[in-house]
Design a protein around this motif. Structure first.
Motif, PDB file in Angstrom:
ATOM      1  N   ASN A  44     -44.908  24.583 -52.449  1.00  0.00           N
ATOM      2  CA  ASN A  44     -45.341  24.590 -51.054  1.00  0.00           C
ATOM      3  C   ASN A  44     -44.816  25.808 -50.284  1.00  0.00           C
ATOM      4  O   ASN A  44     -45.445  26.281 -49.351  1.00  0.00           O
ATOM      5  CB  ASN A  44     -44.901  23.306 -50.354  1.00  0.00           C
ATOM      6  CG  ASN A  44     -45.759  22.969 -49.160  1.00  0.00           C
ATOM      7  OD1 ASN A  44     -46.973  22.831 -49.288  1.00  0.00           O
ATOM      8  ND2 ASN A  44     -45.150  22.865 -47.994  1.00  0.00           N
ATOM      9  N   GLY A  45     -43.633  26.285 -50.658  1.00  0.00           N
ATOM     10  CA  GLY A  45     -43.109  27.509 -50.076  1.00  0.00           C
ATOM     11  C   GLY A  45     -42.744  27.445 -48.613  1.00  0.00           C
ATOM     12  O   GLY A  45     -42.944  28.420 -47.878  1.00  0.00           O
ATOM     13  N   CYS A  46     -42.189  26.319 -48.159  1.00  0.00           N
ATOM     14  CA  CYS A  46     -41.812  26.183 -46.748  1.00  0.00           C
ATOM     15  C   CYS A  46     -40.748  27.229 -46.385  1.00  0.00           C
ATOM     16  O   CYS A  46     -39.733  27.365 -47.070  1.00  0.00           O
ATOM     17  CB  CYS A  46     -41.253  24.791 -46.471  1.00  0.00           C
ATOM     18  SG  CYS A  46     -42.456  23.473 -46.731  1.00  0.00           S
ATOM     19  N   ALA A  47     -40.983  27.948 -45.291  1.00  0.00           N
ATOM     20  CA  ALA A  47     -40.096  29.053 -44.898  1.00  0.00           C
ATOM     21  C   ALA A  47     -38.709  28.587 -44.502  1.00  0.00           C
ATOM     22  O   ALA A  47     -37.760  29.367 -44.554  1.00  0.00           O
ATOM     23  CB  ALA A  47     -40.733  29.832 -43.751  1.00  0.00           C
ATOM     24  N   CYS A  53     -36.140  25.490 -52.456  1.00  0.00           N
ATOM     25  CA  CYS A  53     -37.063  25.164 -53.537  1.00  0.00           C
ATOM     26  C   CYS A  53     -38.097  26.277 -53.705  1.00  0.00           C
ATOM     27  O   CYS A  53     -38.558  26.869 -52.730  1.00  0.00           O
ATOM     28  CB  CYS A  53     -37.780  23.846 -53.239  1.00  0.00           C
ATOM     29  SG  CYS A  53     -36.697  22.397 -53.241  1.00  0.00           S
ATOM     30  N   THR A  54     -38.454  26.542 -54.958  1.00  0.00           N
ATOM     31  CA  THR A  54     -39.456  27.557 -55.274  1.00  0.00           C
ATOM     32  C   THR A  54     -40.398  27.022 -56.347  1.00  0.00           C
ATOM     33  O   THR A  54     -40.110  26.006 -56.998  1.00  0.00           O
ATOM     34  CB  THR A  54     -38.805  28.854 -55.787  1.00  0.00           C
ATOM     35  OG1 THR A  54     -38.185  28.591 -57.060  1.00  0.00           O
ATOM     36  CG2 THR A  54     -37.758  29.377 -54.803  1.00  0.00           C
ATOM     37  N   LYS A 182     -31.600  21.880 -40.116  1.00  0.00           N
ATOM     38  CA  LYS A 182     -30.520  22.218 -41.046  1.00  0.00           C
ATOM     39  C   LYS A 182     -30.418  23.741 -41.208  1.00  0.00           C
ATOM     40  O   LYS A 182     -31.337  24.372 -41.731  1.00  0.00           O
ATOM     41  CB  LYS A 182     -30.767  21.566 -42.410  1.00  0.00           C
ATOM     42  CG  LYS A 182     -30.719  20.046 -42.378  1.00  0.00           C
ATOM     43  CD  LYS A 182     -30.956  19.452 -43.753  1.00  0.00           C
ATOM     44  CE  LYS A 182     -30.858  17.937 -43.723  1.00  0.00           C
ATOM     45  NZ  LYS A 182     -31.092  17.320 -45.054  1.00  0.00           N
ATOM     46  N   ASP A 183     -29.317  24.285 -40.739  1.00  0.00           N
ATOM     47  CA  ASP A 183     -29.061  25.716 -40.913  1.00  0.00           C
ATOM     48  C   ASP A 183     -28.441  25.959 -42.283  1.00  0.00           C
ATOM     49  O   ASP A 183     -27.293  26.388 -42.415  1.00  0.00           O
ATOM     50  CB  ASP A 183     -28.143  26.221 -39.802  1.00  0.00           C
ATOM     51  CG  ASP A 183     -28.892  26.429 -38.498  1.00  0.00           C
ATOM     52  OD1 ASP A 183     -29.752  27.328 -38.442  1.00  0.00           O
ATOM     53  OD2 ASP A 183     -28.642  25.670 -37.539  1.00  0.00           O
ATOM     54  N   VAL A 184     -29.224  25.681 -43.300  1.00  0.00           N
ATOM     55  CA  VAL A 184     -28.810  25.823 -44.699  1.00  0.00           C
ATOM     56  C   VAL A 184     -29.995  26.388 -45.466  1.00  0.00           C
ATOM     57  O   VAL A 184     -31.159  26.177 -45.108  1.00  0.00           O
ATOM     58  CB  VAL A 184     -28.379  24.456 -45.294  1.00  0.00           C
ATOM     59  CG1 VAL A 184     -27.959  24.620 -46.739  1.00  0.00           C
ATOM     60  CG2 VAL A 184     -27.264  23.840 -44.482  1.00  0.00           C
ATOM     61  N   GLY A 185     -29.727  27.102 -46.555  1.00  0.00           N
ATOM     62  CA  GLY A 185     -30.805  27.643 -47.378  1.00  0.00           C
ATOM     63  C   GLY A 185     -31.688  28.585 -46.580  1.00  0.00           C
ATOM     64  O   GLY A 185     -31.216  29.387 -45.774  1.00  0.00           O
ATOM     65  N   ARG A 186     -33.014  28.464 -46.764  1.00  0.00           N
ATOM     66  CA  ARG A 186     -33.943  29.331 -46.036  1.00  0.00           C
ATOM     67  C   ARG A 186     -33.995  28.988 -44.555  1.00  0.00           C
ATOM     68  O   ARG A 186     -34.522  29.764 -43.745  1.00  0.00           O
ATOM     69  CB  ARG A 186     -35.344  29.238 -46.660  1.00  0.00           C
ATOM     70  CG  ARG A 186     -35.417  29.798 -48.073  1.00  0.00           C
ATOM     71  CD  ARG A 186     -36.832  30.165 -48.477  1.00  0.00           C
ATOM     72  NE  ARG A 186     -37.749  29.056 -48.579  1.00  0.00           N
ATOM     73  CZ  ARG A 186     -37.967  28.353 -49.688  1.00  0.00           C
ATOM     74  NH1 ARG A 186     -37.291  28.626 -50.793  1.00  0.00           N
ATOM     75  NH2 ARG A 186     -38.845  27.367 -49.705  1.00  0.00           N
ATOM     76  N   LEU A 267     -25.597  18.145 -46.437  1.00  0.00           N
ATOM     77  CA  LEU A 267     -25.003  19.318 -45.799  1.00  0.00           C
ATOM     78  C   LEU A 267     -23.525  19.487 -46.114  1.00  0.00           C
ATOM     79  O   LEU A 267     -22.945  20.528 -45.820  1.00  0.00           O
ATOM     80  CB  LEU A 267     -25.179  19.238 -44.274  1.00  0.00           C
ATOM     81  CG  LEU A 267     -26.602  19.300 -43.736  1.00  0.00           C
ATOM     82  CD1 LEU A 267     -26.600  19.203 -42.218  1.00  0.00           C
ATOM     83  CD2 LEU A 267     -27.302  20.571 -44.183  1.00  0.00           C
ATOM     84  N   SER A 268     -22.918  18.488 -46.695  1.00  0.00           N
ATOM     85  CA  SER A 268     -21.476  18.517 -46.928  1.00  0.00           C
ATOM     86  C   SER A 268     -21.094  19.612 -47.928  1.00  0.00           C
ATOM     87  O   SER A 268     -21.748  19.800 -48.957  1.00  0.00           O
ATOM     88  CB  SER A 268     -20.987  17.163 -47.446  1.00  0.00           C
ATOM     89  OG  SER A 268     -19.604  17.208 -47.734  1.00  0.00           O
TER      90      SER A 268
END
Length: 290
Positions: A44-47, A53-54, A182-186, A267-268
């Motif tokens: 899906n490639g959500c920004a 996930c890829t 969530k300020d994590v990952g992308r 998030l932990s």
């Protein structure tokens, strides 16, 4: 209905959970709800994907874990349903059903519409109970499709949920879950590059939340959005005590089957290897250490 430590838990057909104890506090012996990350592969490639996930991402190990043999009947497990789907995802669903586990899945709206026949088969076979659908673009077709499932919940994100989307969804008898951003990952880079957009949407949601609540059949929140939106300000003490489901790690915890760890939530930064631990052993570690 089942006994869990010093409390009795009742689950209703509509997803409502009730807890009762004669004591002044809850002391569960095992987790009532577990969030399970099953795959990093998704086309899906959500920004803003916090899990990064890829389309070439890794599938999780879905069998061979000792904890799967130690599940308590009545436990709810929420699995992320990504596409392409792992070949043994069906096997996991069928195993969980034999163990009396209430299995829910979360899926992106694009996949929900594209692979509707797959999800319908899972539902008709009694392999999944509730479906969380991450909103992308609300359309009449989507609203019609999601209404086919009594326990379907639309997932929206604080900062990405817009007034325009709300105006399309409201007053349709829908169930909506607001998730914290969530300020994590992308999600980190997306927040930086799209900060005005995210901030605008967060302010709109915060300012209008009291009214928004009135226009859905059910409006619920994860703990992150409760904090970000300060939902406590809209409730009396009695209402908060009635509706609040508990802090992360009190009745729930998170399992990542791709990286083989468990933690208080997704998030932990404190993570523990699953190894050969049982469900109760993992939960005890979370309760005692966070």
């Amino acid at each position: 209905r089942y006994q869990n430590g010093n409390l009795t838990t009742t689950l209703w057909d509509d997803g409502t959970r009730e807890r009762f104890t004669e004591d002044d506090f809850f002391r569960p012996a095992f987790a009532e709800n577990v969030d399970v990350h099953t795959s990093n592969r998704c086309d899906n490639g959500c920004a803003m994907c916090y899990a990064n996930c890829t389309k070439d991402g890794e599938f999780g190990k879905l069998s061979g874990w000792h904890f799967l043999e130690t599940l308590h009947k009545g436990t709810e497990m929420a699995l992320n349903l990504n596409f392409p789907m792992a070949d043994d995802f069906w096997d996991l669903l069928r195993y969980l059903k034999t163990q009396g586990i209430i299995t829910n899945v979360t899926v992106n709206q694009n996949h929900f519409m594209k692979y509707g026949n797959v999800i319908e088969q899972m539902h008709n076979e009694g392999l999944i109970r509730a479906i969380g659908v991450s909103l992308t673009t609300p359309t009449p077709q989507f609203i019609e499709q999601i209404k086919k499932y009594p326990n379907a919940v639309i997932h929206v994100i604080n900062g990405l949920f817009t007034e325009a989307q709300y105006n399309i969804l409201k007053d349709n008898g829908l169930k909506v879950l607001i998730l914290g951003y969530k300020d994590v990952g992308r999600g980190v880079e997306f927040h930086k590059t799209e900060n005005p957009y995210v901030t605008k949407n967060q302010k709109w949601l915060y300012d209008n939340l009291a009214d928004i609540i009135q226009h859905f059949k059910v409006l619920s929140f994860d703990n992150l959005s409760l904090e970000q939106l300060n939902v406590r300000r809209l409730l009396t003490d009695a209402q908060w005590d009635e509706f609040y489901g508990g802090d992360d790690g009190t009745f729930t915890f998170f399992i990542n089957l791709v990286e083989g760890y468990f933690s208080k939530n997704s998030l932990s930064e404190v993570k523990y290897p699953i190894g050969d631990l049982s469900m109760d052993e993992m939960f005890k570690i979370i309760v005692e250490n966070g």
